[in-house]
Scaffold this active site. Structure first.
Site, PDB file in Angstrom:
ATOM      1  N   HIS A  26       0.796  -1.230   0.000  1.00 14.02           N
ATOM      2  CA  HIS A  26       0.000   0.000   0.000  1.00 14.02           C
ATOM      3  C   HIS A  26       0.827   1.278   0.000  1.00 14.02           C
ATOM      4  O   HIS A  26       0.290   2.372   0.155  1.00 14.02           O
ATOM      5  CB  HIS A  26      -0.982   0.025   1.183  1.00 14.02           C
ATOM      6  CG  HIS A  26      -0.301   0.074   2.520  1.00 14.02           C
ATOM      7  ND1 HIS A  26      -0.226  -1.011   3.340  1.00 14.02           N
ATOM      8  CD2 HIS A  26       0.326   1.070   3.161  1.00 14.02           C
ATOM      9  CE1 HIS A  26       0.428  -0.688   4.434  1.00 14.02           C
ATOM     10  NE2 HIS A  26       0.786   0.573   4.353  1.00 14.02           N
TER      11      HIS A  26
HETATM   12  C1  UD1 Z   1      -0.353   6.030   6.110  1.00 12.34           C
HETATM   13  C2  UD1 Z   1       1.121   6.343   6.378  1.00 12.34           C
HETATM   14  C3  UD1 Z   1       1.959   5.111   6.084  1.00 12.34           C
HETATM   15  C4  UD1 Z   1       1.458   3.887   6.798  1.00 12.34           C
HETATM   16  C5  UD1 Z   1      -0.011   3.690   6.470  1.00 12.34           C
HETATM   17  C6  UD1 Z   1      -0.592   2.496   7.197  1.00 12.34           C
HETATM   18  C7  UD1 Z   1       1.618   8.724   5.886  1.00 12.34           C
HETATM   19  C8  UD1 Z   1       2.364   9.634   4.994  1.00 12.34           C
HETATM   20  N1  UD1 Z   1       1.612   7.415   5.522  1.00 12.34           N
HETATM   21  O1  UD1 Z   1      -0.480   5.781   4.710  1.00 12.34           O
HETATM   22  O2  UD1 Z   1       3.304   5.353   6.485  1.00 12.34           O
HETATM   23  O3  UD1 Z   1       2.181   2.737   6.398  1.00 12.34           O
HETATM   24  O4  UD1 Z   1      -0.717   4.876   6.866  1.00 12.34           O
HETATM   25  O5  UD1 Z   1      -1.879   2.216   6.749  1.00 12.34           O
HETATM   26  O6  UD1 Z   1       1.085   9.158   6.893  1.00 12.34           O
HETATM   27  N2  UD1 Z   1      -8.297   5.513   3.518  1.00 12.34           N
HETATM   28  C9  UD1 Z   1      -9.562   5.045   3.780  1.00 12.34           C
HETATM   29  N3  UD1 Z   1      -9.902   4.808   5.082  1.00 12.34           N
HETATM   30  C10 UD1 Z   1      -9.056   5.022   6.103  1.00 12.34           C
HETATM   31  C11 UD1 Z   1      -7.768   5.517   5.820  1.00 12.34           C
HETATM   32  C12 UD1 Z   1      -7.396   5.744   4.531  1.00 12.34           C
HETATM   33  O7  UD1 Z   1     -10.364   4.824   2.885  1.00 12.34           O
HETATM   34  O8  UD1 Z   1      -9.436   4.774   7.269  1.00 12.34           O
HETATM   35  C13 UD1 Z   1      -7.896   5.749   2.108  1.00 12.34           C
HETATM   36  C14 UD1 Z   1      -8.215   7.106   1.601  1.00 12.34           C
HETATM   37  O9  UD1 Z   1      -8.650   6.966   0.294  1.00 12.34           O
HETATM   38  C15 UD1 Z   1      -6.865   7.827   1.599  1.00 12.34           C
HETATM   39  C16 UD1 Z   1      -5.895   6.683   1.353  1.00 12.34           C
HETATM   40  O10 UD1 Z   1      -6.501   5.544   1.975  1.00 12.34           O
HETATM   41  O11 UD1 Z   1      -6.793   8.816   0.646  1.00 12.34           O
HETATM   42  C17 UD1 Z   1      -4.544   6.915   1.948  1.00 12.34           C
HETATM   43  O12 UD1 Z   1      -4.658   7.149   3.351  1.00 12.34           O
HETATM   44  P1  UD1 Z   1      -3.561   8.026   4.136  1.00 12.34           P
HETATM   45  O13 UD1 Z   1      -3.840   7.991   5.571  1.00 12.34           O
HETATM   46  O14 UD1 Z   1      -3.391   9.339   3.492  1.00 12.34           O
HETATM   47  O15 UD1 Z   1      -2.222   7.242   3.880  1.00 12.34           O
HETATM   48  P2  UD1 Z   1      -1.894   5.699   3.999  1.00 12.34           P
HETATM   49  O16 UD1 Z   1      -1.660   5.186   2.632  1.00 12.34           O
HETATM   50  O17 UD1 Z   1      -2.874   4.947   4.832  1.00 12.34           O
END
Ligand code: UD1
Length: 353
Positions: free
Chosen positions: A202
């Site tokens: 991811h």
């Molecule tokens: C974040 C961390 C990463 C970690 C990961 C674990 C940063 C820069 N990155 O990345 O280091 O490994 O968390 O999961 O902080 N989304 C949902 N539901 C949620 C959360 C996220 O649908 O509860 C989706 C959204 O579309 C969002 C995308 O996932 O845009 C990315 O989420 P985000 O929290 O921005 O980053 P992660 O990829 O989860």
């Protein structure tokens, strides 16, 4: 001395790193205030972790949610600042390297509140990773730096940071042993074969058009079945590429799982293929060979110890074969202590108010 300790969490790896410390602080005479930025908000990306570990929901949930880095980090910064002004903590703990981490560190540092970085000093030396930018900046505005390994201490020294740097060990190592009995008692997830490879993909760098289809093709062509708990970011990207249904034919896709269930899947697996930071270490201490789909890793010692190998998309099958064919002697001492959080609380007690 009595301390008001605030910690800032927001994303899955933050929760896991903080839980042992929260439990230890709650047993002490100090007050703990937990702030959740809301970076992760789905039940199985957030609530399930608190429930499993028996940790009360956060005192403040800022509900920031998803967005571009600038938006997400900026909103968190603004909201955390307000909570710090209201609570006036003696110290703010920020775990790991997520956008929630850097926002908490920056908000506290600008208000002249002491910042303690949990998991300080890690470096992948790849600034294209948002996590690398977050960790460097967090370390450079922290007053107390809790390093999991000697390599982390050395990285900080190379950047001129030597004051208040402590090698405390890794709270993720501590939690792995705290939950061992519960994990062993868990039933296996439904429809999981006896032998399988566990995978998580991811990272921002792998969920792009040029890489994700290639990685999924490879995972689908391995000799052993692959179980992939699917992060929402990867799911969204596969949907956008119209690949989700095809991938489901070759790979066993399951929803993101809680920490106990993930640990169970890990313990029962044959090997791990991941691009996550923390899972490389978890694989190591559960004695599972690991293939890391990245150009570099901040957990160099797992590579040096022979338990982990890097792979570009296109090389996964070959690298997995290397890992499965060799004898690996996993060194239990690599991540040190099982009482990291008690060590940290003792250090926090030396803070000058
Ligand atoms: C974040 C961390 C990463 C970690 C990961 C674990 C940063 C820069 N990155 O990345 O280091 O490994 O968390 O999961 O902080 N989304 C949902 N539901 C949620 C959360 C996220 O649908 O509860 C989706 C959204 O579309 C969002 C995308 O996932 O845009 C990315 O989420 P985000 O929290 O921005 O980053 P992660 O990829 O989860």
């Amino acid at each position: 001395m009595y301390l008001k300790i605030m910690s800032i969490v927001g994303a899955r790896p933050n929760f896991v790193k903080m839980f042992p410390l929260i439990k230890t602080i709650n047993k002490s005479k100090h007050e703990h205030i937990l702030v959740h930025t809301g970076q992760h908000y789905d039940i199985n990306m957030s609530d399930v972790f608190f429930k499993e570990m028996g940790v009360e929901p956060a005192d403040y949930n800022l509900g920031v949610g998803s967005g571009l880095h600038g938006y997400q980090t900026g909103e968190m910064l603004k909201e955390i600042e307000q909570v710090i002004i209201k609570i006036e903590p003696d110290v703010v703990i920020v775990p790991g390297d997520t956008n929630s981490t850097i926002s908490g560190a920056l908000a506290a540092a600008k208000l002249h509140v002491k910042v303690a970085h949990l998991e300080a000093g890690l470096r992948s030396f790849n600034k294209a990773m948002p996590e690398e930018v977050n960790r460097i900046l967090t370390d450079h505005c922290s007053d107390l730096l809790f390093c999991p390994t000697h390599i982390a201490v050395r990285n900080l020294k190379n950047e001129g940071i030597t004051n208040n740097v402590y090698k405390t060990g890794d709270t993720m190592y501590e939690i792995a042993f705290m939950i061992e009995d519960k994990v062993n008692a868990m039933p296996q997830h439904e429809n999981i074969p006896d032998e399988y490879i566990l995978s998580t993909i991811h990272s921002a760098e792998n969920t792009i058009d040029e890489k994700l289809p290639k990685i999924m093709d490879e995972l689908g062509e391995l000799d052993l079945p692959v179980v992939l708990p699917l992060h929402p970011r990867t799911r969204n990207k596969l949907k956008a590429l119209n690949l989700l249904e095809k991938v489901k034919e070759d790979i066993i896709i399951i929803e993101p799982v809680g920490f106990f269930e993930f640990s169970k899947l890990l313990k029962d697996s044959k090997a791990v293929i991941t691009d996550s930071g923390g899972i490389q270490k978890e694989a190591y201490w559960h004695k599972k060979p690991c293939v890391t789909v990245r150009d570099q890793t901040e957990w160099l010692e797992t590579i040096e110890a022979g338990g982990n190998i890097l792979a570009n998309p296109g090389e996964i099958k070959e690298k997995l074969a290397i890992m499965l064919s060799k004898e690996i002697s996993f060194n239990e001492e690599l991540y040190g202590y099982k009482d990291t959080s008690s060590r940290i609380v003792k250090i926090l007690e030396t803070i000058e108010k």
